[in-house]
Each structure stands twice: as C-alpha cells, then as structure tokens.
Design a protein around this motif. Structure first.
Motif, PDB file in Angstrom:
ATOM      1  N   PHE A 197       0.832  -1.206   0.000  1.00 42.33           N
ATOM      2  CA  PHE A 197       0.000   0.000   0.000  1.00 42.33           C
ATOM      3  C   PHE A 197       0.871   1.264   0.000  1.00 42.33           C
ATOM      4  N   VAL A 198       1.899   1.295   0.850  1.00 41.71           N
ATOM      5  CA  VAL A 198       2.708   2.519   0.900  1.00 41.71           C
ATOM      6  C   VAL A 198       3.577   2.659  -0.359  1.00 41.71           C
ATOM      7  N   ARG A 199       3.922   1.515  -0.947  1.00 42.26           N
ATOM      8  CA  ARG A 199       4.665   1.586  -2.221  1.00 42.26           C
ATOM      9  C   ARG A 199       3.774   2.198  -3.303  1.00 42.26           C
ATOM     10  N   ILE A 200       2.524   1.705  -3.356  1.00 38.60           N
ATOM     11  CA  ILE A 200       1.576   2.224  -4.348  1.00 38.60           C
ATOM     12  C   ILE A 200       1.391   3.739  -4.154  1.00 38.60           C
ATOM     13  N   ALA A 201       1.366   4.150  -2.868  1.00 39.16           N
ATOM     14  CA  ALA A 201       1.142   5.570  -2.569  1.00 39.16           C
ATOM     15  C   ALA A 201       2.396   6.422  -2.785  1.00 39.16           C
ATOM     16  N   GLY A 202       3.551   5.777  -2.997  1.00 43.88           N
ATOM     17  CA  GLY A 202       4.768   6.526  -3.323  1.00 43.88           C
ATOM     18  C   GLY A 202       5.589   6.996  -2.130  1.00 43.88           C
ATOM     19  N   PHE A 203       5.430   6.353  -0.955  1.00 35.41           N
ATOM     20  CA  PHE A 203       6.267   6.727   0.196  1.00 35.41           C
ATOM     21  C   PHE A 203       7.691   6.220  -0.002  1.00 35.41           C
ATOM     22  N   THR A 204       8.661   6.994   0.511  1.00 32.56           N
ATOM     23  CA  THR A 204      10.061   6.600   0.306  1.00 32.56           C
ATOM     24  C   THR A 204      10.671   5.951   1.542  1.00 32.56           C
ATOM     25  N   GLY A 205       9.965   5.924   2.672  1.00 30.63           N
ATOM     26  CA  GLY A 205      10.502   5.268   3.869  1.00 30.63           C
ATOM     27  C   GLY A 205      11.590   6.080   4.553  1.00 30.63           C
ATOM     28  N   ASP A 206      11.347   7.391   4.705  1.00 31.62           N
ATOM     29  CA  ASP A 206      12.383   8.254   5.279  1.00 31.62           C
ATOM     30  C   ASP A 206      12.139   8.563   6.759  1.00 31.62           C
ATOM     31  N   TRP A 207      11.224   7.805   7.391  1.00 30.87           N
ATOM     32  CA  TRP A 207      10.897   8.082   8.798  1.00 30.87           C
ATOM     33  C   TRP A 207      11.595   7.076   9.703  1.00 30.87           C
ATOM     34  N   THR A 208      12.534   7.536  10.557  1.00 29.28           N
ATOM     35  CA  THR A 208      13.318   6.616  11.393  1.00 29.28           C
ATOM     36  C   THR A 208      13.276   7.083  12.853  1.00 29.28           C
ATOM     37  N   MET A 209      13.757   6.235  13.768  1.00 34.32           N
ATOM     38  CA  MET A 209      13.795   6.608  15.188  1.00 34.32           C
ATOM     39  C   MET A 209      14.710   7.813  15.421  1.00 34.32           C
ATOM     40  N   ASP A 210      15.727   7.908  14.615  1.00 32.24           N
ATOM     41  CA  ASP A 210      16.629   9.044  14.718  1.00 32.24           C
ATOM     42  C   ASP A 210      15.861  10.339  14.403  1.00 32.24           C
ATOM     43  N   ALA A 211      15.046  10.244  13.353  1.00 31.18           N
ATOM     44  CA  ALA A 211      14.226  11.402  12.983  1.00 31.18           C
ATOM     45  C   ALA A 211      13.203  11.681  14.086  1.00 31.18           C
ATOM     46  N   TYR A 212      12.635  10.601  14.632  1.00 30.71           N
ATOM     47  CA  TYR A 212      11.635  10.768  15.697  1.00 30.71           C
ATOM     48  C   TYR A 212      12.270  11.471  16.898  1.00 30.71           C
ATOM     49  N   LYS A 213      13.488  11.052  17.225  1.00 30.60           N
ATOM     50  CA  LYS A 213      14.194  11.631  18.374  1.00 30.60           C
ATOM     51  C   LYS A 213      14.342  13.144  18.195  1.00 30.60           C
ATOM     52  N   ASP A 214      14.800  13.559  17.050  1.00 35.61           N
ATOM     53  CA  ASP A 214      15.014  14.994  16.825  1.00 35.61           C
ATOM     54  C   ASP A 214      13.702  15.775  16.933  1.00 35.61           C
ATOM     55  N   ILE A 215      12.651  15.198  16.364  1.00 40.28           N
ATOM     56  CA  ILE A 215      11.353  15.893  16.417  1.00 40.28           C
ATOM     57  C   ILE A 215      10.824  15.915  17.852  1.00 40.28           C
ATOM     58  N   ALA A 216      10.989  14.781  18.561  1.00 34.86           N
ATOM     59  CA  ALA A 216      10.512  14.719  19.952  1.00 34.86           C
ATOM     60  C   ALA A 216      11.248  15.761  20.797  1.00 34.86           C
ATOM     61  N   ILE A 217      12.541  15.890  20.576  1.00 33.42           N
ATOM     62  CA  ILE A 217      13.333  16.870  21.334  1.00 33.42           C
ATOM     63  C   ILE A 217      12.849  18.294  21.033  1.00 33.42           C
TER      64      ILE A 217
END
Ligand code: XMP
Length: 524
Positions: A197-217
């Motif tokens: 489903f996410v492939r069909i929708a064109g997501f690139t998979g750029d969301w990681t825990m490292d990214a989550y950490k920075d946003i959470a901070i």
C-alpha cells in the motif's frame, strides 16, 4: 497551512482496539503516519494535512446504524490511495454506493466472523503482490456486519468462507477494502499488504527513530520553554527513555523523582537510584513513600480500587515533590500507546475500557502541573530503539516491562505487607531461574503472582498451610497480544522446587498458560 517535513499517511480512527497497530506496521516501514479520530477529520483538516494516503481503521460501530461514523466526503475526490479495514471497508462501501448488512451483533441476522480464516485469491491486484504465493492466506477476522453489495467500480480480489468480499478494490482509483485485520499478528503476512500500500502511494521510507528523536526533542523544547520539569522515574524502560530524552532536550531543567511505593521488586529501589545518579548523571530525588501507599492499600482487594488509589497517591506525591522544586510546571511520564489504548481510545476516539492504567488516570486540574508524555505514540520496541539511539545501557533497555502499580496488581485479593514480602522473594527466585537458563531475553515479561488461596502441603514431617503462587511468562511484540512462554517441564519443576524450598510462605506453584486475549498479561 501547517508546514510538514515528511510525507504523511493519515489513519482515520473509528475506534478499533488495534488501530495503533496499523501505525506500528507503517513505522516499521519507516513511513510517517498520524492517527486522528474520525470526529476530528473534517474536509478542512484533510486539506491542511494533505496526506499522501489514508487508512480507515476498524471500529465497534455498525455502518447500518443511523448516525454511525463516516469518512469525510472530500476524501474520495483527493486522488490518493485509500485502504479501508473492516469497519473502514464497510463505510467505504456505504459511502461509494454499495451496501452493508448487519450481522448477528447488530441484529441483521447475517454472518458474524471472529478469529482465524483463510482467504483465497480471486484475481491479481497490486495491493496483493507477494500474497497467495503459497496458496490461501491466513487472516484475522473480527466483524459482525458484512458487505452485501459492492460499490460501482469495485471488484472482488479475495474471498473467505464467511466473507465473499474479503478483499475489494477499485484498482483504477487505488481504493482498497479488506474485511480482515492485516495489522494484527494473527494475520501473519499482513505486513506485506501495508508494504504494498505505501509503495503504491509513493512513500520513500524516510521516517526513522533518529528522525523521531530529533522531532521529539524539538517538541519538548517548544512545550517546556525554560520551565522546570519533574519526571517520575520507575527504573523501567519507558521512564528511563523518557528521562534520557528529556535530559537531552532540556538538561538541568529536569529533576527526576523516584517514588518507592513499597510495591517494587527486590532491591529495585537501590539499583535504580544508583544507575541514574551514577550512570546518567541525572538529578534524582528518592521519595520513600512506602508507608503512605501501603497504609492506603492494606486490605484493599478490588483491582480497579487498587489502581485508582495508587494513581491518585502518585499524583499527591508528585505534587508534594513538585512544590519543592522551584518553577516546576511540567510532569513528564513514560506513557506508551498500549497504556493509552486500553484506558481511552487514542486521541479520544470511541473504544472500550479494559483497565484504568495509573499513569493515564488523568491529572486533576488542581495539580497545577502540565503533562509531558513524549512516548505516548510509541510501542515498546520503538521505545527500546529510541533508548539505543539515546545511548542508554543495554541492560536497561532489555529489562522486562514493570507496571506502574507494581506488585499491587500481582497480588489478587487483599494486599498485605506479608504477602508482598513473600511475593518479592518468590519473584526474585523465578527471575534468577530465568536468567540462569538464559531465557530472559526471549521472554517479554515474567513475574510471579501470589494467589489469595492457601493450600495444604507437607514438608518434612510437617503439615504446611501456605499461599499458592502462579508463575507468568509471556512472549509478545507490543504487549497488546501475548502468548504464554512454553517452558520445559524440567525448568518448571526445578523452579517450583526452588521457590517452595527458598521462600517461606509458599507451598504450591502453578504456571499460567493463558494467552492475551482472552487473558491480560497482568492478573489485575
Ligand atoms: P495487561 O495486563 O493489560 O498489560 O495485558 C499489558 C502491559 O502493560 C503493563 N501494565 C501497566 N503498565 N501502568 C503501566 O505502566 C499500568 O497501570 C499497567 N497495567 C499493566 C503490563 O505489565 C504489560 O506489560
């Protein structure tokens, strides 16, 4: 218009108990997603969020009921892929011109279906890439109503004995509907459908825990400003990661309070305080409140009463310590999604209360502290990943979860100090056994519950009349579902012998072989 840095997938929550598992499956694919209850998803909201795809969750309602929840009408003309699951499929059919009939539960007399089912393929579909390569697929069904007539433009791609429209799609518009729940572990290859489903929708998979950490901070800094924060530390993974994250975000503005409520495991208080003061260099206040908690709990036997007492005392205690910290305006807690889903539905949607968890019991207005809950949308394994990202020691990250109300909910029936002491000793022997046999990391959670039952035994030449206990050990990925751990008989026999020999007060040991559902992990 809100500025976003990532492509977004929107999950519209119709109140299913497992909506957050959809988010989990997507996070595993490094896709950024947000869950919002259907009430909040207006046409304007959709336009602002501008998601790249939408998933409609399951839910307890019946689309045949007048006034039941619907997706916003503008969704169907946004030109983006939509996946409807169970109730989501049914509302999709209803809104696009099909028909849904009530099952036994909603009084329509149709076929309800709960549990495992097999789906057979009817035709090829991009959503189903990789499915059916070894024949039928096992899926988890949980529905009362079912689709009776499919909407114009849709075709059938999969059927099960009780769900002729198990998989539907309008392939040209990328609208998909499945009657089963691909997000649960009982649909073993369900993750593949999300991947497609996410492939069909064109997501690139750029969301990681490292990214989550920075946003959470960033979020913590924005929420807290230059104010002081108090964090309740339990020594469990959740509060440890919360504290480490806050420490990284706001440094010395954080003071941790470790409350010893007298319901901790053996030696836990000393170990935890030493670890945080020495290893992490955090400001930690040790709050010895054993007498307060045990005094209030003594003689209580109702599970919800115990939880409520502990929850409200926790708040009192925090208030007391908060008052000593100048400028403290926030209280940080390691609340996780599984704590939230079974107390209230995520973001206030409609789902049923199973247990009230002490850490989301609601802070009374009078407390005057605002909540910081940076892990509220995460699952346990994501918290561990975040902990690793923050550099916490592996020994802490690998610890089994321990509930806020502690041993109180492992002591069904009346709580007494004597029973808690026995429980602590038995638990220590059990965990020692598990470690000695190298099983600790294979098990999600293991503990002893002391039962409100005395049984007759014989030791040496004498009669005993002591408590029975139950050993519990489960495997789980997220605490939402669990299987009991299949110990060998040798292990169980050896452990029972050790507990009975080494722990005065226990003369019988049982092993709990209930999975979740239908049981819960804790006994109360
Ligand atoms: P149940 O018993 O609901 O437990 O299957 C699922 C997971 O949640 C933990 N648990 C709690 N954690 N506060 C917590 O912080 C609570 O009130 C609470 N009750 C249960 C439980 O240990 C298991 O990991």
């Amino acid at each position: 218009m809100t500025q976003y840095t990532h492509d977004r997938l929107l999950i519209i929550d119709f109140g299913s108990q497992v909506t957050q598992l959809i988010a989990r499956r997507l996070r595993e694919l490094n896709v950024y997603c947000e869950i919002h209850p259907y009430q909040n998803v207006t046409d304007a909201f959709l336009a602002d969020l501008a998601p790249k795809a939408v998933i409609l969750s399951g839910g307890p309602d019946s689309v045949t009921r007048e006034g039941s929840p619907r997706a916003p009408e503008s969704l169907w003309s946004m030109g983006i892929p939509v996946l409807g699951i169970c109730y989501g499929q049914q509302t999709m059919m209803t809104q696009l011109g099909g028909e849904v009939r009530g099952g036994k539960i909603s009084g329509g007399g149709g076929t309800a279906e709960f549990g495992r089912a097999k789906v057979s393929k009817s035709a090829n579909l991009d959503l189903l890439d990789g499915w059916f390569s070894q024949g039928d697929e096992v899926v988890w069904m949980s529905h009362g109503d079912h689709v009776a007539k499919i909407a114009p433009g849709f075709e059938v791609y999969g059927t099960s004995p009780n769900a002729p429209y198990a998989i539907l799609a309008d392939a040209s518009r990328h609208f998909y509907g499945v009657q089963f729940h691909p997000e649960v572990h009982h649909t073993p290859r369900g993750a593949k459908l999300y991947e497609n489903f996410v492939r069909i929708a064109g997501f690139t998979g750029d969301w990681t825990m490292d990214a989550y950490k920075d946003i959470a901070i960033e979020k913590i800094r924005a929420q807290v400003g230059d104010k002081q924060v108090i964090c309740g530390l339990s020594g469990g993974v959740d509060s440890s990661v919360t504290a480490a994250l806050l420490h990284e975000a706001i440094g010395d503005q954080l003071t941790c309070v470790f409350v010893d409520h007298g319901l901790l495991r053996k030696d836990e208080a000393e170990d935890v305080v030493a670890m945080f003061r020495d290893n992490m260099n955090l400001k930690v206040i040790y709050a010895d409140e054993k007498e307060l908690f045990l005094g209030e709990l003594e003689g209580q036997s109702d599970p919800e009463t115990k939880r409520k007492i502990i929850g409200s005392l926790f708040i009192d205690v925090f208030q007391k310590y908060a008052n000593q910290i100048e400028g403290a305006e926030f209280l940080a807690q390691g609340t996780l999604y599984p704590d939230v889903i079974e107390s209230v539905s995520f973001s206030g949607g409609p789902s049923v209360t199973i247990k009230s968890h002490h850490n989301v019991g609601g802070l009374p207005e009078k407390m005057g502290l605002k909540l910081v809950e940076p892990l509220r949308e995460l699952f346990k394994d994501e918290v561990r990943a975040l902990g690793r990202e923050l550099g916490l020691p592996a020994s802490f990250i690998g610890r089994h979860p321990f509930p806020g109300p502690g041993l109180a909910i492992r002591c069904p029936g009346e709580i007494t100090r004597a029973k808690l002491d026995i429980l602590r000793e038995a638990d220590a022997v059990y965990i020692d056994q598990i470690r000695k046999h190298g099983l600790y990391d294979e098990i999600w959670q293991a503990f002893v519950a002391i039962l409100p039952v005395r049984t007759v035994g014989v030791m040496g030449d004498g009669r005993t009349y002591d408590f029975a206990c139950a050993l519990r050990a489960v495997t789980s990925v997220d605490g939402m579902t669990a299987d009991y751990y299949p110990f060998s008989h040798e292990f169980l026999g050896e452990t029972a012998t050790r507990i009975i020999n080494e722990v005065p007060g226990i003369n019988r040991v049982t092993y709990d072989i209930t999975s979740k559902p239908p049981g819960t992990i804790e006994w109360e």
